[in-house]
Design a protein around this motif. Structure first.
Motif, PDB file in Angstrom:
ATOM      1  N   ALA A 175      50.679  32.119  30.303  1.00 17.85           N
ATOM      2  CA  ALA A 175      51.633  32.700  31.247  1.00 17.85           C
ATOM      3  C   ALA A 175      50.913  33.550  32.290  1.00 17.85           C
ATOM      4  CB  ALA A 175      52.671  33.535  30.510  1.00 17.85           C
ATOM      5  N   ARG A 176      49.929  34.331  31.855  1.00 21.02           N
ATOM      6  CA  ARG A 176      49.170  35.168  32.797  1.00 21.02           C
ATOM      7  C   ARG A 176      48.514  34.314  33.869  1.00 21.02           C
ATOM      8  NH1 ARG A 176      43.362  37.258  31.186  1.00 21.02           N
ATOM      9  NH2 ARG A 176      43.121  35.001  31.425  1.00 21.02           N
ATOM     10  N   ASP A 177      47.828  33.243  33.462  1.00 25.64           N
ATOM     11  CA  ASP A 177      47.071  32.433  34.405  1.00 25.64           C
ATOM     12  C   ASP A 177      47.988  31.671  35.359  1.00 25.64           C
ATOM     13  OD1 ASP A 177      44.778  33.338  33.206  1.00 25.64           O
ATOM     14  OD2 ASP A 177      44.527  31.590  31.919  1.00 25.64           O
ATOM     15  N   ILE A 178      49.140  31.224  34.864  1.00 26.47           N
ATOM     16  CA  ILE A 178      50.093  30.539  35.740  1.00 26.47           C
ATOM     17  C   ILE A 178      50.643  31.499  36.785  1.00 26.47           C
ATOM     18  CG2 ILE A 178      52.405  29.506  35.782  1.00 26.47           C
ATOM     19  CD1 ILE A 178      51.684  28.124  33.128  1.00 26.47           C
ATOM     20  N   LEU A 179      51.047  32.699  36.353  1.00 26.82           N
ATOM     21  CA  LEU A 179      51.593  33.675  37.300  1.00 26.82           C
ATOM     22  C   LEU A 179      50.549  34.113  38.323  1.00 26.82           C
ATOM     23  CD1 LEU A 179      53.662  35.950  34.882  1.00 26.82           C
ATOM     24  CD2 LEU A 179      54.569  34.377  36.596  1.00 26.82           C
ATOM     25  N   ALA A 180      49.303  34.231  37.892  1.00 27.84           N
ATOM     26  CA  ALA A 180      48.254  34.734  38.775  1.00 27.84           C
ATOM     27  C   ALA A 180      47.754  33.686  39.753  1.00 27.84           C
ATOM     28  CB  ALA A 180      47.078  35.249  37.942  1.00 27.84           C
ATOM     29  N   GLU A 181      47.740  32.426  39.320  1.00 25.86           N
ATOM     30  CA  GLU A 181      47.029  31.420  40.104  1.00 25.86           C
ATOM     31  C   GLU A 181      47.921  30.332  40.700  1.00 25.86           C
ATOM     32  OE1 GLU A 181      44.095  30.022  37.385  1.00 25.86           O
ATOM     33  OE2 GLU A 181      43.227  32.019  37.109  1.00 25.86           O
ATOM     34  N   ASP A 182      48.991  29.973  39.998  1.00 21.69           N
ATOM     35  CA  ASP A 182      49.872  28.918  40.515  1.00 21.69           C
ATOM     36  C   ASP A 182      51.224  28.995  39.814  1.00 21.69           C
ATOM     37  OD1 ASP A 182      51.125  26.727  41.535  1.00 21.69           O
ATOM     38  OD2 ASP A 182      49.762  25.231  40.681  1.00 21.69           O
ATOM     39  N   PRO A 183      52.148  29.827  40.330  1.00 22.60           N
ATOM     40  CA  PRO A 183      53.463  29.967  39.695  1.00 22.60           C
ATOM     41  C   PRO A 183      54.267  28.672  39.632  1.00 22.60           C
ATOM     42  CG  PRO A 183      53.054  31.782  41.210  1.00 22.60           C
ATOM     43  CD  PRO A 183      51.963  30.776  41.440  1.00 22.60           C
ATOM     44  N   THR A 184      53.889  27.653  40.407  1.00 26.85           N
ATOM     45  CA  THR A 184      54.602  26.364  40.383  1.00 26.85           C
ATOM     46  C   THR A 184      53.942  25.355  39.447  1.00 26.85           C
ATOM     47  OG1 THR A 184      53.325  25.406  42.230  1.00 26.85           O
ATOM     48  CG2 THR A 184      55.263  26.727  42.800  1.00 26.85           C
ATOM     49  N   PHE A 185      52.944  25.787  38.699  1.00 25.79           N
ATOM     50  CA  PHE A 185      52.175  24.855  37.859  1.00 25.79           C
ATOM     51  C   PHE A 185      53.067  24.023  36.941  1.00 25.79           C
ATOM     52  CE2 PHE A 185      50.044  23.895  33.826  1.00 25.79           C
ATOM     53  CZ  PHE A 185      48.953  23.170  34.274  1.00 25.79           C
TER      54      PHE A 185
END
Length: 329
Positions: A225-235
């Motif tokens: 969740a951290r990495d998605i929010l930080a790098e690509d919220p549409t992942f």
């Protein structure tokens, strides 16, 4: 005067191609250096990712972006979103929704394997998958390559395999980022693991869509969740289904930051259109000895606990690890 103007215009015109080449060369290098930089390693794994997102207008800020009162408020909101799914965990494997083909999911791989939703992806477009946590059993990855001809990226930094598991599936000695070092990693500090995030990897590979993701890597699911929010919220908008093993003991989830990102898995998946298809509980082996943070059960309703096995086998009988299959149906 007119002659000088003509000469100046001619000189300017001749310089334009060089300006264009320089500008585009700089742009090219910038694009490729950003891709390369995205795979640079952070072997100490601090909780703050390299890419910092903006909190303005975002429902779920990163933990380090908030002050203590905001952290407390958002943690409670994340707990509330995770709690209904905790209640769905029973003592036995349970089906909650049918797959988009109207059937229950299929088990791929040997032994316990991992569940996968049909139907097979459209054969006119190449099927792709990520698989992390292979250990000594690549049967799931091979099965997916053989049965559905899916092109796969299989990663695990704790084991060595041939680079080709199947003509369509490659193995890489690479893992996913975590909030703290994995217990396996700590066995040999000199064995520096190469770790990336899924958004970074998708960008590097140039894959627009990932049909299937399988996560069986202790601790990486907490950082997802951290990495998605930080790098690509549409992942997650570009993922078809995802099988996740979660590990609820204090070995992996103990701080409020870890609890926050663990809980955020559920609203992020739900808000991206995923439905819970199937789940099951199992023991975390020797890691059950550490027990669970009280909020795991008290706030999120996640099954967590253990009891002694016998005097000979001191590994507890536990129910603190969970298997989840999510799909868009």
């Amino acid at each position: 005067m007119r002659g000088n103007s003509v000469l100046l215009l001619a000189a300017f015109a001749l310089s334009l191609p060089f300006v264009y080449v320089l500008t585009n060369e700089t742009k090219y290098l910038g694009q490729h250096s950003s891709t390369a930089d995205s795979l640079q390693l952070n072997l100490d794994q601090p909780s703050t990712p390299a890419t910092v997102s903006k909190t303005k207008g975002k429902k779920w800020p990163l933990w380090h972006e908030m002050n203590p009162s905001e952290q407390e408020e958002k943690l409670e909101q994340a707990y509330a979103r995770a709690a209904p799914y905790g209640k769905m965990l029973g003592s036995k494997p349970a089906f909650h929704n049918l797959c988009s083909d109207g059937n229950e999911p299929l088990k791929f791989g040997d032994g316990d394997g991992h569940m996968v939703c049909g139907p097979p992806p459209n054969t006119t477009e190449e099927c792709k998958f990520f698989s992390f946590g292979i250990r000594d059993d690549p049967s799931w990855d091979k099965h997916l390559g053989e049965a559905w001809n899916c092109r796969g990226f299989a990663g695990d930094p704790s084991i060595v395999h041939p680079s080709k598991l199947h003509p369509a599936v490659t193995f890489h000695n690479i893992g996913l980022k975590m909030l703290r070092s994995n217990a396996e990693q700590r066995k040999d500090p000199k064995d520096e693991w190469i770790l990336v995030s899924m958004p970074q990897l998708r960008k590097f590979l140039g894959w627009n869509y990932i049909d299937i993701i399988k996560l069986d890597c202790e601790g990486c699911e907490v950082a997802m969740a951290r990495d998605i929010l930080a790098e690509d919220p549409t992942f997650l908008d570009n993922v078809g289904q995802i099988s996740i093993e979660t590990h609820g003991t204090r070995t992996w989830v103990n701080t409020t930051e870890e609890l926050y990102y663990y809980a955020l898995m559920f609203p992020l998946l739900e808000d991206a259109g995923f439905k819970l298809i199937w789940n099951a509980i199992f023991g975390c082996g020797k890691w059950e000895h550490g027990g669970c943070h009280p909020d795991m059960m008290g706030k999120m309703n996640m099954s967590c606990g253990n009891r002694p096995r016998n005097k000979v086998n001191r590994v507890p009988i536990g129910w603190s690890c969970h298997d989840w299959l999510w799909a868009k149906v």
